[in-house]
Design a protein around this motif. Structure first.
Motif: not given
Length: 154
Positions: A61-62, A66-67, A123-127
């Protein structure tokens, strides 16, 4: 005449014969509605695949990557539906007649898909990898559900 002429002619003949053997039907509609929606769906699949790899732990996950992928999917997600017009039901479509005979259900499937993509973007940027994984799974599930109801398999 050049010595290469027979070879060139042979290659041209082979190319034409192989092209004639193709079982892929051509989209001859003036607006090429089927080809246009297929092209968008292919882009959507190519955009979703790396997100799925992250969701299943096969790729790291980067956050910015991802965002960006989730947002690109959202940008694409509204595009194919405009090509399902009344005159868009012709060969080589894989769409079932239900796309046109059950427009309310088809619209509901679209809305479910769009909502799942919006949730993924949220949720993409939530990690939060469990939430991200669940959101990707919902997008994939909505794709599969729509395909089962509205697309013929080859």
């Amino acid at each position: 005449m050049s010595n290469h002429f027979p070879i060139t002619l042979s290659l041209l003949a082979c190319t034409l014969l192989l092209g004639a053997c193709s079982d892929a039907a051509k989209d001859t509609h003036p607006q090429q509605l089927v080809s246009q929606r297929v092209a968008v769906f292919k882009k959507m699949t190519q955009t979703l695949e790396p997100l799925g790899l992250v969701a299943r732990g096969h790729k790291d996950y980067v956050k910015p990557v991802f965002v960006e992928g989730a947002q690109a999917l959202r940008d694409l997600s509204g595009q194919p539906w405009a090509f399902f017009t009344a005159d868009g039901n012709y060969p080589p479509t894989r769409a079932k007649p239900e796309v046109w005979s059950q427009p309310t259900e088809f619209k509901q499937a679209q809305d479910k898909y769009l909502a799942s993509v919006d949730q993924l973007v949220a949720v993409a940027g939530s990690a939060d990898l469990p939430s991200i994984s669940a959101a990707v799974n919902e997008v994939e599930k909505s794709c599969k559900s729509c395909h089962q109801q509205f697309r013929n398999e080859r």
